[in-house]
Enzyme design. Structure first.
Site: not given
Ligand code: DQA
Length: 142
Positions: A9-10, A17, A22, A74, A77, A87, A98, A100, A107
């Site tokens: 999301p986002n 944003r 970012y 990524n 949130a 899962d 993963e 980011h 943060r």
């Protein structure tokens, strides 16, 4: 080699944003940059971006059904909240990394939890778009 590159999301709001965190590049820039990088490396990328948790679960499952070799994810949130994504990654048992854009370790406290981490071979954080390239390289090494 086929890799799913899944963004949560986002991340469609990149460039708009919180640019101090970012950056000013857009999601389209990310896709273009990674498409070129994958072409150099002989990787077929499949890009998915969704603001919906269930669609991200489906994307992870599709990586299995479409016989992908790995996943760069990524979860945004949902990193910090989603047992469903954890899962799904455990269910398909494909190598996953993963990523980011920002350095989540520096943060807020609530960003220190990652549910998906347990199902990933590595976490790359704080390297912007280059973090995705590092993740692709890691999966290629695998
Ligand atoms: C993020 C970090 C998350 O904490 C945040 O919710 C995001 C983006 C990153 O790429 O730095 O949306 O995953």
């Amino acid at each position: 080699m086929k890799l799913y590159i899944v963004n949560g999301p986002n991340l469609n709001m990149l460039g708009i944003r919180e640019p101090d965190i970012y950056g000013r590049h857009t999601y389209e820039d990310l896709v273009n940059e990674l498409t070129a990088y994958c072409a150099e490396k002989g990787v077929e990328p499949i890009f998915v971006q969704s603001n919906h948790e269930g669609e991200l679960v489906t994307a992870i499952q599709n990586a299995y059904f479409e016989e992908a070799d790995g996943i760069v994810i990524n979860p945004a949130a949902y990193t910090h909240t989603s047992v469903a994504l954890l899962d799904a990654l455990k269910a398909i048992a494909l190598p996953a990394v993963e990523v980011h854009l920002s350095d989540v370790s520096a943060r807020e406290d609530f960003r220190q939890i990652s549910y998906v981490r347990e199902a990933c071979i590595a976490t790359i954080s704080g390297k912007g778009f280059d973090g995705y390239k590092e993740a692709i390289d890691l999966l290629l090494q695998k």
